[in-house]
Design an enzyme around this catalytic site. Structure first.
Site, PDB file in Angstrom:
ATOM      1  CG  ASP A 257     -38.091 -33.887  57.506  1.00 26.17           C
ATOM      2  OD1 ASP A 257     -38.806 -33.324  58.355  1.00 26.17           O
ATOM      3  OD2 ASP A 257     -37.926 -33.445  56.356  1.00 26.17           O
TER       4      ASP A 257
ATOM      5  CE1 TYR B  30     -38.699 -31.918  50.747  1.00 29.70           C
ATOM      6  CE2 TYR B  30     -38.343 -33.666  52.354  1.00 29.70           C
ATOM      7  CZ  TYR B  30     -38.324 -32.330  52.022  1.00 29.70           C
ATOM      8  OH  TYR B  30     -37.901 -31.415  52.943  1.00 29.70           O
TER       9      TYR B  30
END
Length: 288
Positions: free
Chosen positions: A48, A53
């Site tokens: 994930d 990110y």
């Protein structure tokens, strides 16, 4: 070693592993490579990531290098990414294309709207519903083109979900939200069950706070397991997929040892009794 058959059936007909590696903490190609290598060794088959990110490219490269090493192919892993709040609305198509490009993939197994709001727009601004509606229509297009095998949302409240379910062409396959014994989200889970949406957990450890909770520690000691394993197992026994995150290979492997023990009914009840609505992450309820 995890049980590779431990999956949930999505409303698309695809299987999604109950256990995935959350990559929020992974920074840089070396950390990503080591964590992904440890995860594959431990039996993880889901990963994930998200635009915010800033590690989609590192994850894609690590998987291209490591899958052959582990005797696996692209079809053996389930990859999730998410649309950045800054791309919400008119920029959604560019954001989706960027994720595919960064990951170096022809398709993504699951793509989520990361947040119900828009970066730079006040939470009470009425542009938020319009923007996320436009984003969802874009995800639907990518799904119909086969570039996103499944689509869903993250951090949506009951209100946001009801709004989406009334107008969507494609019902979300997954809702990913904060979920742990102190924040069990019963109303939201019930709505997902009624609507055929898979309810997936993040922050199962309560950002680490729950690791020192006396009840969690007591159950862990009785089971001969770590507090993290107990918290993750609590979710799995409710058929809720989990995404433990760590950059430490040994902890990645420990967090994957979830399928060779069960919590008793009384331990499940004790953990569930901790529910008090306490959140440790962002609060989407303020976003109109």
């Amino acid at each position: 070693m995890t049980d590779h058959g431990s999956s949930v059936l999505l409303n698309t007909g695809a299987l999604m592993p109950l256990l995935g590696l959350g990559t929020y903490r992974l920074c840089g190609p070396e950390d990503t490579y080591q964590a992904v290598d440890a995860a594959l060794t431990a039996g993880y088959r889901a990963f994930d990531t998200a635009t915010v990110y800033r590690n989609e490219a590192d994850l894609g490269q690590a998987l291209r290098t490591l899958l052959p090493k582990h005797g696996l192919s692209r079809a053996d892993v389930f990859i999730t990414s998410k649309l950045s709040p800054k791309d919400q609305g008119a920029k959604a198509r560019d954001g989706c294309l960027r994720s595919l490009e960064q990951l170096g993939l022809d398709y993504i197994d699951l793509y989520l709207i990361h947040w119900p709001g828009t970066q730079g727009v006040a939470v009470g601004d009425k542009r938020n519903p319009k923007n996320r509606s436009q984003s969802w229509a874009t995800l639907e297009d990518f799904h119909m083109e086969g570039k996103f095998k499944a689509i869903g949302v993250s951090n949506y409240t009951v209100k946001h979900m009801q709004e989406l379910l009334q107008v969507c062409r494609v019902v979300p396959a997954v809702l990913q939200v904060e979920f742990h014994p102190r924040h069990a989200q019963k109303e939201l889970r019930a709505l997902c069950e009624e609507s055929g949406v898979c309810f997936q957990a993040y922050s199962s450890l309560g950002t680490g706070v729950l690791l020192t909770d006396p009840v969690v520690q007591e159950v862990a000691e009785r089971c001969g397991r770590t507090p993290a394993q107990v918290l993750l197992r609590w979710a799995l026994q409710q058929n809720v997929p989990v995404l433990p995150k760590s950059a430490k290979p040994d902890r990645v492997q420990d967090n994957g040892r979830l399928f060779d023990f069960e919590l008793s009914d009384s331990d499940m009840a004790r953990l569930s009794s901790l529910d008090c609505g306490e959140k440790f992450c962002w609060d989407p309820s303020l976003v109109v």
